[in-house]
Write a protein that holds these residues in place. Structure first.
Motif, mmCIF file in Angstrom:
data_model
loop_
_atom_site.group_PDB
_atom_site.id
_atom_site.type_symbol
_atom_site.label_atom_id
_atom_site.label_comp_id
_atom_site.label_asym_id
_atom_site.label_seq_id
_atom_site.Cartn_x
_atom_site.Cartn_y
_atom_site.Cartn_z
ATOM 1 N N MET A 172 0.827 -1.206 0.000
ATOM 2 C CA MET A 172 0.000 0.000 0.000
ATOM 3 C C MET A 172 0.863 1.259 0.000
ATOM 4 S SD MET A 172 -3.026 1.206 2.633
ATOM 5 C CE MET A 172 -1.929 1.477 4.036
ATOM 6 N N TYR A 173 1.899 1.281 0.823
ATOM 7 C CA TYR A 173 2.760 2.456 0.902
ATOM 8 C C TYR A 173 3.730 2.522 -0.278
ATOM 9 C CZ TYR A 173 0.756 2.723 5.534
ATOM 10 O OH TYR A 173 -0.137 2.805 6.561
ATOM 11 N N MET A 222 -4.093 0.109 -6.965
ATOM 12 C CA MET A 222 -4.211 0.348 -5.522
ATOM 13 C C MET A 222 -5.536 -0.199 -4.985
ATOM 14 S SD MET A 222 -2.582 4.198 -5.290
ATOM 15 C CE MET A 222 -2.613 4.317 -3.499
ATOM 16 N N ASP A 272 -5.075 -3.862 -4.691
ATOM 17 C CA ASP A 272 -4.280 -4.148 -3.491
ATOM 18 C C ASP A 272 -5.149 -4.155 -2.245
ATOM 19 O OD1 ASP A 272 -1.742 -4.144 -1.772
ATOM 20 O OD2 ASP A 272 -2.661 -2.234 -1.200
ATOM 21 N N ARG A 273 -6.064 -3.192 -2.129
ATOM 22 C CA ARG A 273 -6.979 -3.151 -0.976
ATOM 23 C C ARG A 273 -7.909 -4.370 -0.981
ATOM 24 N NH1 ARG A 273 -5.349 -1.941 2.841
ATOM 25 N NH2 ARG A 273 -3.495 -2.514 1.665
ATOM 26 N N THR A 302 -9.787 2.634 5.955
ATOM 27 C CA THR A 302 -8.650 2.344 5.072
ATOM 28 C C THR A 302 -8.998 2.617 3.619
ATOM 29 O OG1 THR A 302 -7.881 0.644 6.604
ATOM 30 C CG2 THR A 302 -7.019 0.567 4.360
ATOM 31 N N CYS A 303 -10.220 2.265 3.218
ATOM 32 C CA CYS A 303 -10.629 2.403 1.818
ATOM 33 C C CYS A 303 -11.093 3.811 1.474
ATOM 34 C CB CYS A 303 -11.743 1.411 1.501
ATOM 35 S SG CYS A 303 -11.271 -0.327 1.685
ATOM 36 N N HIS A 362 -8.556 6.186 -0.416
ATOM 37 C CA HIS A 362 -8.356 5.859 -1.827
ATOM 38 C C HIS A 362 -9.572 6.249 -2.660
ATOM 39 C CE1 HIS A 362 -8.402 3.063 -5.339
ATOM 40 N NE2 HIS A 362 -7.168 3.517 -5.441
ATOM 41 N N TYR A 387 -4.483 11.013 2.470
ATOM 42 C CA TYR A 387 -3.877 9.768 2.946
ATOM 43 C C TYR A 387 -3.246 9.920 4.326
ATOM 44 C CZ TYR A 387 -4.500 7.011 -1.288
ATOM 45 O OH TYR A 387 -5.044 6.291 -2.320
#
Length: 322
Positions: free
Chosen positions: A65-66, A124, A127-128, A246-247, A250, A296
């Motif tokens: 993620m990073y 991304m 990835d989530r 978290t989502c 994004h 973010y």
């Protein structure tokens, strides 16, 4: 062969475009805009630069993620640097001319970096999805090698796509006018200045925008639909809240970026005009790159901690050097 602009008023050949930008604004308004955009540009460069530094140097942020976030910030830095410094210069000088080579290069970089960012945002989201729906297999699926390949794919398709769109924009001669009603070389506006029928080039760019913008959107929607289904199937409300948090960052970035990009490249040109184009151009060229690191960092405890550690080390090193 370098395309040329033919000035039909006197038969001479013109080799430059003129960026109208904010030329019609009063001197006091241009001064205010210069101060505002310089501040926004400086903030965007500083915040994105900090994210690049901490995501590439802090071992506690050693996750896909990073890794993606660091490259997103790098794309944002490249994106705003292709347009904003030139706009700032034109706000303080009277000469707003731009050579063909400069216009072509700027447009290529805007296209290349913009397309790469579209694709990276989709990766991304994937990835989530893997992190939330397949946590036990996450390390294997999103290995370092896979992440490098995904980022390389985004950059590759962005740069290749830029060549196609540059060619479609400058494929014919220009003879109508050389004034671009914006603060940078934006393809639909430049194509409208070309001789003959610009519809073919506009249709190709429109079709390309459908593929480049909507294909990543489909992947993003599928990823978040599966994430939502997984979240709703959980019993723990605290786990749901953490996952949504978290989502959310994004998704916010995706909405900002795609809304402005779709308006600029997927709407009929008849619905556009300088008063409509400039605000949306400003949105995706400076506001979105500035907001990305804020979105973010403010919603992520690990990012806040890494920023505090980085700024703390910087302050300590400065104190020791005094």
């Amino acid at each position: 062969m370098r395309p040329q602009v033919v000035d039909t008023r006197n038969g001479s050949t013109v080799t430059e475009f003129i960026l109208v930008g904010f030329e019609q604004s009063s001197p006091s308004t241009r001064t205010l805009l210069f101060a505002l955009f310089l501040t926004l540009y400086s903030l965007a460069m500083a915040m994105n630069g900090l994210i690049i530094f901490i995501t590439w140097t802090d071992p506690r942020l050693n996750s896909p993620m990073y890794f993606f976030l660091g490259h997103l910030s790098l794309l944002d830095v490249c994106f705003i640097t292709t347009t904003i410094p030139q706009m700032l210069i034109h706000l303080v000088i009277k000469n707003h001319t731009l050579t063909f080579a400069s216009c072509l290069t700027q447009m290529y970089l805007v296209f290349g970096v913009g397309v790469a960012e579209c694709i990276l945002l989709a990766f991304m989201a994937y990835d989530r999805y893997v992190a939330i729906c397949h946590p036990l297999s996450y390390a294997q699926i999103m290995s370092r090698q896979v992440c490098v390949r995904l980022v390389s794919t985004a950059w590759f398709f962005g740069l290749i796509n830029g060549i196609l769109l540059d060619y479609m924009t400058f494929r014919g001669p220009f003879c109508r006018d050389n004034h671009i009603e914006n603060f940078f070389c934006e393809a639909p506006i430049v194509i409208a200045l070309s001789c003959g029928d610009p519809q073919f080039s506009l249709r190709v760019i429109f079709a390309d925008a459908i593929v480049v913008l909507l294909s990543p959107v489909v992947l993003i929607v599928i990823s978040y639909a599966r994430i939502l289904a997984s979240i709703l199937g959980r019993n723990s409300s605290s786990g749901r809240g953490k996952t949504f948090s978290t989502c959310a960052s994004h998704l916010t970035v995706v909405i900002f970026f795609y809304t402005s990009a779709m308006f600029s490249y997927m709407n009929p040109r008849s619905t556009h005009g300088p008063d409509k184009d400039k605000p949306f151009s400003l949105l995706y060229t400076i506001i979105t790159p500035m907001c990305n690191p804020v979105i973010y960092s403010f919603r992520n405890k690990e990012m806040k901690g890494a920023m505090a550690r980085a700024l703390g080390r910087s302050s300590l090193s400065q104190a020791e050097s005094v």
